[in-house]
Design an enzyme around this catalytic site. Structure first.
Site, PDB file in Angstrom:
ATOM      1  N   GLU A 175       0.788  -1.277   0.117  1.00  0.00           N
ATOM      2  CA  GLU A 175       0.122  -0.010  -0.022  1.00  0.00           C
ATOM      3  C   GLU A 175       0.916   1.277   0.023  1.00  0.00           C
ATOM      4  O   GLU A 175       0.580   2.068   0.903  1.00  0.00           O
ATOM      5  CB  GLU A 175      -1.002  -0.053   1.141  1.00  0.00           C
ATOM      6  CG  GLU A 175      -1.817  -1.336   1.173  1.00  0.00           C
ATOM      7  CD  GLU A 175      -3.099  -1.204   2.030  1.00  0.00           C
ATOM      8  OE1 GLU A 175      -3.244  -0.274   2.812  1.00  0.00           O
ATOM      9  OE2 GLU A 175      -4.055  -1.843   1.847  1.00  0.00           O
ATOM     10  N   GLU A 299      -5.421  -8.560  -0.471  1.00  0.00           N
ATOM     11  CA  GLU A 299      -6.314  -8.343   0.473  1.00  0.00           C
ATOM     12  C   GLU A 299      -7.858  -8.074  -0.094  1.00  0.00           C
ATOM     13  O   GLU A 299      -7.908  -7.242  -0.809  1.00  0.00           O
ATOM     14  CB  GLU A 299      -5.830  -7.039   1.160  1.00  0.00           C
ATOM     15  CG  GLU A 299      -4.229  -7.153   2.061  1.00  0.00           C
ATOM     16  CD  GLU A 299      -4.025  -5.928   2.816  1.00  0.00           C
ATOM     17  OE1 GLU A 299      -4.836  -5.215   3.467  1.00  0.00           O
ATOM     18  OE2 GLU A 299      -2.693  -5.921   2.885  1.00  0.00           O
TER      19      GLU A 299
HETATM   20  O1  AHR Z   1      -5.540  -5.966   6.701  1.00  0.00           O
HETATM   21  C1  AHR Z   1      -5.609  -4.724   7.601  1.00  0.00           C
HETATM   22  C2  AHR Z   1      -4.962  -3.550   6.696  1.00  0.00           C
HETATM   23  O2  AHR Z   1      -5.663  -3.167   5.525  1.00  0.00           O
HETATM   24  C3  AHR Z   1      -3.646  -3.811   6.079  1.00  0.00           C
HETATM   25  O3  AHR Z   1      -2.561  -3.644   7.137  1.00  0.00           O
HETATM   26  C4  AHR Z   1      -3.370  -3.138   5.268  1.00  0.00           C
HETATM   27  O4  AHR Z   1      -2.537  -3.210   3.998  1.00  0.00           O
HETATM   28  C5  AHR Z   1      -4.881  -2.669   4.536  1.00  0.00           C
HETATM   29  O5  AHR Z   1      -5.095  -1.090   4.535  1.00  0.00           O
END
Ligand code: AHR
Length: 491
Positions: A175, A299
């Site tokens: 990110e 994610e």
């Molecule tokens: O999964 C929680 C958070 O979500 C992670 O640390 C980040 O990469 C995303 O914003």
């Protein structure tokens, strides 16, 4: 009752389903690692080298293929040398992203690789490009993979590991448009090119390099990255896309208490995954029509408000049949896009967000989401032959598709996964099979009232059960109750 007819042609091989599409994510966040996966060797909870035995077994049972670590935002301030060597002398630090708790680094590189070995999954490291250096990332790879004499290989040996590990998946940054440095895409991509130059293939190890891709529908980010990278720099780019049921990060809503409108909104927002992947894939196709660069949904999952009276920085939430439907829809979507989507990692494995597993002391429950991964596991390494989503006609004020499905073949067995997303309507499915002569069919179902979950006082309320399905003259018939996920095997 809704009547649905389907035609599945097994000769119509669309793409290979990488097992890594069924991957997972573990971060130093709340109780995912500590008091989750890792309880320490002196714990009274049964463990192997500090890793909970029941979690290892549960992960093996679903053939968990890959695990991403150590974050997330935590990775953006992780320094691997803090987490190696004698535990007593490891640095203690503040976990600034997640609750400001003390991180004692007792779970580090050796422990992570041990856990992956126990589970039998591929390790996937998220390298620190936010607050780390090129030298540090390069040294981490040398530490893990170099067989021979070098400063980092010698340090690894001094820490008790003679032979190197194999490391395939390496994320270069997390990110970086946000917690990983608030970078512009143009700046990130130049930095990425520099970092990746020093991520070397030592001693026959072959890295698979993953660049930080977009958040949700940020197509500009993807365009800049793809324009400035060649397959010689990068193997895949990552995408982070969560389901926020209300669409409002400040009021995400409860995991357990929701009405029908919020349910249908949750599913509708989940299905936007298909549009988001389609959008990024179209851009990737312009620069890379041969699909040499993969897309990794690094994610994904539902993100709700934390459970009452829990630390807001720990992101602990319950998991209901709604989450099971969300998981099934997403997995069918990833199968559908498996020509471009090479991996996907649910956030997160234990005790955080849409978890597979929840723990409380020695107790452990498998969530409805866990059982969906169990129902879908036969797709791993299969050949995708079919996917279908019905038109958005079911629901109340918000309309969603009633059916989400996909099918694959592997070793002479056809696997069909189906989710009935409606809370009211049954689905009567008649499915003709072509190019495949099946003689027997069996099915398992996960179904319950949409708010049902597995809790410590009722750990097996939502579990898969055998389900009737009929097969005659290559015609498969099955009636799905509302709110269910089904896996059918035909052989
Ligand atoms: O999964 C929680 C958070 O979500 C992670 O640390 C980040 O990469 C995303 O914003």
């Amino acid at each position: 009752m809704k009547k649905i007819t389907m035609l599945i042609n097994a000769d119509d091989k669309i793409s290979h389903i990488n097992p890594e599409i069924y991957g997972h994510f573990s971060e130093h966040l709340g109780r995912c690692i500590y008091n989750g996966i890792y309880v320490g060797e002196n714990s009274s909870i049964p463990n192997v080298k500090g890793m909970r035995k029941d979690i290892v077994e549960a992960f093996k049972d679903i053939r968990l293929p890959v695990l991403r670590w150590p974050g997330g935002c935590f990775a953006d301030e992780y320094h691997f040398k803090d987490g190696i060597g004698k535990k007593a002398s490891r640095k203690k630090m503040v976990n600034t992203n997640w609750g400001g708790v003390t991180e004692d680094n007792s779970f580090g590189t050796h422990e992570f690789f041990t856990f992956c070995e126990l589970v039998g999954c591929e390790p996937y490291l998220a390298g620190n490009m936010g607050s780390g250096t090129v030298q540090e990332l390069s040294e981490w790879i040398e530490y893990i993979t170099l067989d021979g004499i070098s400063p980092m290989a010698d340090l690894r040996k001094a820490n008790g590991r003679e032979k190197p590990w194999k490391l395939k998946y390496l994320g270069i940054g997390n990110e970086n448009w946000g917690c990983g440095g608030s970078m512009r895409a143009e700046y990130y991509v130049d930095e990425y090119r520099r970092y990746q130059s020093f991520c070397k293939n030592h001693s026959g190890n072959q890295l698979y390099k993953v660049a930080c891709g977009p958040s949700g529908g940020d197509y500009g980010w993807t365009d800049t990255i793809m324009k400035n990278l060649e397959p010689c720099h990068v193997n895949a780019i990552s995408l982070h896309h969560y389901t926020i049921p209300t669409g409002d990060w400040n009021r995400k809503g409860s995991a357990r208490e929701f009405d029908n409108d919020i349910y249908y909104d949750t599913i509708s927002r989940t299905l936007s995954m298909d549009d988001v992947i389609t959008g990024h894939s179209a851009i990737m196709h312009r620069y890379d029509p041969a699909n040499r660069i993969g897309l990794i949904v690094d994610e994904w999952g539902c993100w709700y408000d934390v459970e009452p009276d829990t630390n807001p920085g720990f992101l602990y939430q319950q998991n209901t049949m709604r989450d099971a439907i969300v998981a099934a829809c997403n997995l069918n979507i990833f199968n559908r896009h498996s020509r471009r989507v090479v991996m996907a990692n649910l956030a997160q494995a234990v005790n955080v967000l849409q978890a597979l597993i929840l723990t409380e002391g020695e107790a452990m429950v498998k969530t409805p989401t866990y059982h969906v991964f169990d129902l879908f596991k036969e797709h791993q390494n299969g050949e995708l032959i079919y996917c279908f989503q019905s038109p958005a006609e079911t629901g109340e004020s918000i309309k969603i598709p009633l059916l989400s499905s996909s099918a694959s073949v592997k070793d002479g067995v056809m696997t069909i996964t189906l989710a009935n997303c409606s809370l009211e309507e049954e689905a009567d499915i008649s499915c003709s099979l072509c190019g495949f002569h099946g003689t027997e069919a069996s099915a398992r179902i996960l179904t319950e009232e949409v708010h049902a979950c597995n809790d410590f006082d009722m750990p097996e309320r939502v579990v898969p059960k055998a389900f009737p399905v009929s097969l005659a003259d290559n015609m498969l018939s099955v009636t799905l109750p509302p709110c269910c996920v089904v896996s059918v095997s035909v052989r």
